[in-house]
Design a protein around this motif. Sequence first.
Motif, PDB file in Angstrom:
ATOM      1  N   PRO A 152       0.834  -1.589  -0.624  1.00 41.64           N
ATOM      2  CA  PRO A 152      -0.143   0.125   0.078  1.00 41.64           C
ATOM      3  C   PRO A 152       0.546   0.963   0.234  1.00 41.64           C
ATOM      4  CG  PRO A 152      -0.534  -1.584   1.546  1.00 41.64           C
ATOM      5  CD  PRO A 152       0.509  -1.852   1.263  1.00 41.64           C
ATOM      6  N   GLU A 153       1.877   1.274   0.878  1.00 40.93           N
ATOM      7  CA  GLU A 153       2.236   2.432   0.685  1.00 40.93           C
ATOM      8  C   GLU A 153       3.494   2.650  -0.717  1.00 40.93           C
ATOM      9  OE1 GLU A 153       6.805   4.216   3.197  1.00 40.93           O
ATOM     10  OE2 GLU A 153       6.896   2.632   2.030  1.00 40.93           O
ATOM     11  N   ARG A 154       3.784   1.649  -1.132  1.00 43.34           N
ATOM     12  CA  ARG A 154       4.173   1.873  -2.932  1.00 43.34           C
ATOM     13  C   ARG A 154       2.968   2.303  -3.604  1.00 43.34           C
ATOM     14  NH1 ARG A 154       7.146  -2.399  -6.660  1.00 43.34           N
ATOM     15  NH2 ARG A 154       7.686  -0.842  -8.810  1.00 43.34           N
ATOM     16  N   ASP A 155       2.256   1.685  -3.484  1.00 42.12           N
ATOM     17  CA  ASP A 155       0.852   2.079  -4.216  1.00 42.12           C
ATOM     18  C   ASP A 155       0.286   3.426  -4.129  1.00 42.12           C
ATOM     19  OD1 ASP A 155       0.338  -0.378  -5.648  1.00 42.12           O
ATOM     20  OD2 ASP A 155      -1.318  -0.784  -4.099  1.00 42.12           O
ATOM     21  N   ALA A 156       0.480   3.837  -3.247  1.00 43.95           N
ATOM     22  CA  ALA A 156       0.259   5.435  -3.055  1.00 43.95           C
ATOM     23  C   ALA A 156       1.433   6.536  -3.578  1.00 43.95           C
ATOM     24  CB  ALA A 156      -0.535   5.682  -1.431  1.00 43.95           C
ATOM     25  N   PHE A 157       2.631   5.753  -3.124  1.00 45.53           N
ATOM     26  CA  PHE A 157       3.865   7.125  -3.444  1.00 45.53           C
ATOM     27  C   PHE A 157       3.359   7.252  -5.042  1.00 45.53           C
ATOM     28  CE2 PHE A 157       7.973   5.779  -4.984  1.00 45.53           C
ATOM     29  CZ  PHE A 157       8.143   7.252  -5.233  1.00 45.53           C
ATOM     30  N   GLU A 158       3.591   5.965  -5.672  1.00 45.72           N
ATOM     31  CA  GLU A 158       3.360   5.681  -7.729  1.00 45.72           C
ATOM     32  C   GLU A 158       1.904   5.998  -8.273  1.00 45.72           C
ATOM     33  OE1 GLU A 158       6.777   2.415  -8.096  1.00 45.72           O
ATOM     34  OE2 GLU A 158       4.849   1.676  -8.537  1.00 45.72           O
ATOM     35  N   SER A 159       0.871   6.331  -7.055  1.00 50.64           N
ATOM     36  CA  SER A 159      -0.037   7.064  -7.807  1.00 50.64           C
ATOM     37  C   SER A 159       0.288   8.641  -7.561  1.00 50.64           C
ATOM     38  CB  SER A 159      -1.069   6.062  -7.144  1.00 50.64           C
ATOM     39  OG  SER A 159      -1.487   5.877  -7.039  1.00 50.64           O
ATOM     40  N   GLU A 160       0.497   9.314  -7.131  1.00 55.59           N
ATOM     41  CA  GLU A 160       1.246  10.798  -6.418  1.00 55.59           C
ATOM     42  C   GLU A 160       2.339  10.789  -7.690  1.00 55.59           C
ATOM     43  OE1 GLU A 160       2.881  12.006  -3.198  1.00 55.59           O
ATOM     44  OE2 GLU A 160       1.023  11.004  -2.307  1.00 55.59           O
TER      45      GLU A 160
END
Length: 231
Positions: free
Chosen positions: A79-87
């Motif tokens: 989830p941390e990576r999902d949020a970061f890369e979404s941005e």
Amino acid sequence: MLKGKQRPLIAVTGPRRRGLMPRLLVHLGILLAGGRGTQMTPASPKPAAPYHGVVISGGHDVDPVLYAQKSEVTPRYDPERDAFESEVIDDALKRNLPLLGICRGAQLLNVRLGGDLYQELRSRRLQTSNRWTIFPLKTLHVHDNTCLCDLLGSHSARINSLHNQGINRLGQGLQISGRDLDDIVQAVEDPARPFLVGVQWHPEFLLYMRRQRRLFKALVEAAKECRDRDC
């Protein structure tokens, strides 16, 4: 060969931990293409200098919560990576930066544009193996009149496979540019943008193949143009 600051800077995203070898190979692909890479992870999200292109690298599955579905498989999410890369993707889309999505990167790009994913592909494979391999053992059929066809210079190519999810409903503006023998989407692009390409395979493991290096070359050339017009 271009030196130092003459080379456009390409941001290469990844997780907080692991996945170092593929990202190093992505950096090599960028270097061979005339660019220079900079790492971006949740632990170090701000590069020291402005970048003019993005590679969203491969890795864990995209959490289906991002496209409003429940998990159908054993979770392997970050989830941390999902949020970061979404941005990072949203910013690249807003600024019209050149972007190459690799495997998970192509899937997340599709999701950010409003599409969704097949959470597993094993049941959809009839003519192709579900075995993961870095070697080019699968056949890609490339669509006519696409950026991918121009880059590869052929209507077919050999590719590798390291994914168990795939693109289902397309995101806004995307078109399919390649499929495998089971008709599973292997590449997408947006022809209205300077360079926006997502591939399900891992070209960084195929740098010994000239046509695969062309993906990085096209990204770097588009980043040069972006830098020159001050994106």
